[in-house]
Design an enzyme around this catalytic site. Structure first.
Site, PDB file in Angstrom:
ATOM      1  N   THR A 193       0.766  -1.193   0.400  1.00 18.05           N
ATOM      2  CA  THR A 193       0.252   0.156   0.302  1.00 18.05           C
ATOM      3  C   THR A 193       0.648   1.375  -0.308  1.00 18.05           C
ATOM      4  O   THR A 193       0.309   2.429   0.320  1.00 18.05           O
ATOM      5  CB  THR A 193      -1.116   0.315   1.152  1.00 18.05           C
ATOM      6  OG1 THR A 193      -0.311   0.348   2.194  1.00 18.05           O
ATOM      7  CG2 THR A 193      -2.082  -1.235   1.344  1.00 18.05           C
ATOM      8  N   TYR A 228       0.169  12.799   6.618  1.00 20.40           N
ATOM      9  CA  TYR A 228       1.186  11.960   6.486  1.00 20.40           C
ATOM     10  C   TYR A 228       2.998  12.461   5.596  1.00 20.40           C
ATOM     11  O   TYR A 228       3.701  11.846   6.411  1.00 20.40           O
ATOM     12  CB  TYR A 228       0.825  10.894   5.319  1.00 20.40           C
ATOM     13  CG  TYR A 228       0.183   9.897   5.389  1.00 20.40           C
ATOM     14  CD1 TYR A 228       1.235   8.556   5.966  1.00 20.40           C
ATOM     15  CD2 TYR A 228      -1.293   9.331   5.748  1.00 20.40           C
ATOM     16  CE1 TYR A 228       0.331   7.955   6.714  1.00 20.40           C
ATOM     17  CE2 TYR A 228      -1.844   8.332   5.683  1.00 20.40           C
ATOM     18  CZ  TYR A 228      -0.941   7.293   6.477  1.00 20.40           C
ATOM     19  OH  TYR A 228      -1.531   5.219   6.349  1.00 20.40           O
ATOM     20  N   MET A 239      -2.020   4.495  -0.740  1.00 22.71           N
ATOM     21  CA  MET A 239      -3.373   4.192  -0.891  1.00 22.71           C
ATOM     22  C   MET A 239      -4.217   3.070  -0.837  1.00 22.71           C
ATOM     23  O   MET A 239      -4.094   1.820  -1.110  1.00 22.71           O
ATOM     24  CB  MET A 239      -4.155   4.373  -2.225  1.00 22.71           C
ATOM     25  CG  MET A 239      -4.326   5.689  -3.673  1.00 22.71           C
ATOM     26  SD  MET A 239      -4.990   6.998  -3.203  1.00 22.71           S
ATOM     27  CE  MET A 239      -5.287   7.693  -1.292  1.00 22.71           C
ATOM     28  N   HIS A 240      -4.129   2.737   0.481  1.00 25.97           N
ATOM     29  CA  HIS A 240      -4.288   1.521   1.426  1.00 25.97           C
ATOM     30  C   HIS A 240      -5.373   1.036   1.187  1.00 25.97           C
ATOM     31  O   HIS A 240      -4.740   0.154   0.674  1.00 25.97           O
ATOM     32  CB  HIS A 240      -3.733   2.220   3.292  1.00 25.97           C
ATOM     33  CG  HIS A 240      -2.951   2.454   3.542  1.00 25.97           C
ATOM     34  ND1 HIS A 240      -1.828   1.873   3.621  1.00 25.97           N
ATOM     35  CD2 HIS A 240      -2.889   3.723   3.872  1.00 25.97           C
ATOM     36  CE1 HIS A 240      -0.383   2.867   4.510  1.00 25.97           C
ATOM     37  NE2 HIS A 240      -1.357   3.763   4.867  1.00 25.97           N
ATOM     38  N   ASP A 241      -6.539   1.424   1.437  1.00 27.92           N
ATOM     39  CA  ASP A 241      -7.836   0.375   1.609  1.00 27.92           C
ATOM     40  C   ASP A 241      -8.447   0.264   0.043  1.00 27.92           C
ATOM     41  O   ASP A 241      -8.512  -0.588  -0.499  1.00 27.92           O
ATOM     42  CB  ASP A 241      -8.500   1.161   2.255  1.00 27.92           C
ATOM     43  CG  ASP A 241      -8.441   1.355   3.865  1.00 27.92           C
ATOM     44  OD1 ASP A 241      -7.763   0.295   3.682  1.00 27.92           O
ATOM     45  OD2 ASP A 241      -9.181   2.264   4.818  1.00 27.92           O
TER      46      ASP A 241
END
Length: 323
Positions: A193, A228, A239-241
Site C-alpha cells: 500500500t 502523512y 492508497m491503503h484501502d
C-alpha cells in the site's frame, strides 16, 4: 460477465472513501452493502462518513449499517493525527440525509450474504471487528463467502508499532478469527500500500477537474497527504484501502505470494503483527490459507482511480445530479 457481489466493511477514513469510489465505479463489482467499523474514528463518525460517500457517488440505494463501538477485547484507539476529528477532515460535505440501517453491521452482512444467489466477497478496509462477529455468529454462511479481501498488516512493515499495522493492531483477536476462518484470503499490507502512492505533484490530476467527485478526491488527497507528510514524512498519500478493492478488479496490477498468514495476539511486543512464511516453496505447504500482495504497478493503479472518478461523474449526470 457476471459482477462479483461484495460487501465493504470500512472505517472512513480518507483512503476508505477512495476505496468506496473505486468499488462503486467498477463494472466488475456489485456493492450490496456498506458497513462501518470503529477504527480511524468512532463508529458513529465512520458510519456517517460512509453515508456521505454513498451520497456523493449517487448510490443511496445501497444500505449502510453501523458496527460495534469497540474492538472485541482492546479499548478503541482512533487516529485523529491522520484522519482528523471527523475521520474524514478536508472535504466540506453536508450531513448525510440517507438513513442508516436499523440492523447492525453483522446482521446486515448475514442478510445480504443469505439473499445473494452467488457467493459474496467481503472487502475489509478497517479493523476486522464486524467481519469477526459475522463469522462467529453465522458459521453456516461461511460457505457463501467467496473470499475476504483485507487491507491490513504487512510482511515487513508496521506503522502503529514496529511490527503491527493499525487495522490489525486495533483488533488482533478479530483479525485472527478472520485469518483462521478457512475462507480464502487476499491481504494487502503496508508493503504494497505504500507503493500504491499518489505523489503530491499528482494531486493536480484530480484538482484540475472541476466535477464534484474529482474535487472531493482532491480534497481527500490534500488533507491525507498533508498529515502523512507531517506524521510519516511520506511524499504523497498511500492508497491503503483501495488496494483491497483494485486487487479484486485489476489483479494483474499486483504481485502476490501464496502463504500461511496468522496474527500474533499474545506477545506484548509483537501484538497485532502478521506472521507468514515467505520462504521459497512455502506456497506448496498444506497450511497455505491465502496470498499477500507485495508489489503493484503504481501508474496503472493511478489510472484506475482516475477512470473511477470519470465513471462516477458520468453516473451522477445520468441520475440528474450536478456534475
Amino acid at each position: 460477465m457476471k459482477k462479483l457481489p461484495v460487501i465493504i466493511d470500512c472505517d472512513p477514513g480518507h483512503d476508505d472513501a477512495i476505496a468506496l469510489i473505486a468499488a462503486l465505479a467498477s463494472e466488475k463489482l456489485e456493492v450490496l452493502g456498506v458497513t462501518a467499523a470503529a477504527g480511524n474514528q468512532t463508529v458513529e463518525k465512520t458510519e456517517k462518513n460512509a453515508r456521505k460517500v454513498l451520497e456523493i457517488c449517487a448510490r443511496t440505494d445501497i444500505p449502510a449499517a453501523r458496527g460495534r463501538t469497540k474492538p472485541l477485547r482492546n479499548p478503541l484507539s482512533v487516529a485523529p493525527e491522520i484522519h482528523g476529528d471527523s475521520g474524514m477532515d478536508g472535504p466540506l460535505l453536508p450531513e448525510p440525509s440517507m438513513p442508516v440501517c436499523k440492523e447492525s453491521a453483522a446482521v446486515l452482512i448475514a442478510k445480504l450474504v443469505e439473499e445473494s444467489p452467488q457467493p459474496v466477497a467481503l472487502i475489509v478496509t478497517g479493523p476486522c471487528t464486524n467481519a469477526a462477529v459475522f463469522l462467529l455468529a453465522y458459521p453456516h454462511l461461511h460457505k457463501k463467502i467467496a473470499k475476504i479481501s483485507l487491507m491490513g498488516g504487512g510482511a515487513y512493515l508496521g506503522n502503529r508499532t514496529a511490527l503491527a499495522e493499525f487495522n490489525i493492531w486495533t483488533d488482533p483477536e478479530a483479525a485472527r478469527i478472520v485469518m483462521e476462518s478457512g475462507i480464502p484470503l487476499e491481504v494487502y499490507g503496508l508493503d504494497v500500500t505504500h507503493k500504491a502512492m499518489i505523489y503530491r505533484q499528482e494531486f493536480s490530476l484530480f484538482r484540475q477537474r472541476k466535477e464534484t467527485v474529482f474535487q472531493f478526491l482532491a480534497d481527500l488527497l490534500d488533507f491525507f497527504g498533508g498529515t502523512y507528510l507531517e506524521a510519516r514524512h511520506l511524499p504523497g498519500a498511500p492508497m491503503h484501502d483501495s488496494c483491497a478493492v483494485i486487487g479484486l478488479t485489476n489483479p494483474e496490477l499486483f504481485t502476490y505470494r501464496e502463504t500461511t498468514i496468522s496474527v500474533e495476539t499474545e506477545s506484548a511486543r509483537s501484538r497485532g503483527a502478521l506472521t507468514m512464511d515467505l520462504r521459497p516453496g512455502a506456497e506448496r505447504q498444506d497450511s497455505v490459507c491465502g496470498k499477500i500482495a507485495l508489489d503493484v504497478d503504481r501508474e496503472g493503479f493511478l489510472k484506475v482511480l482516475l477512470r473511477a472518478c470519470e465513471t462516477i461523474t458520468r453516473q451522477r449526470r445520468e441520475k440528474g445530479y450536478a456534475s
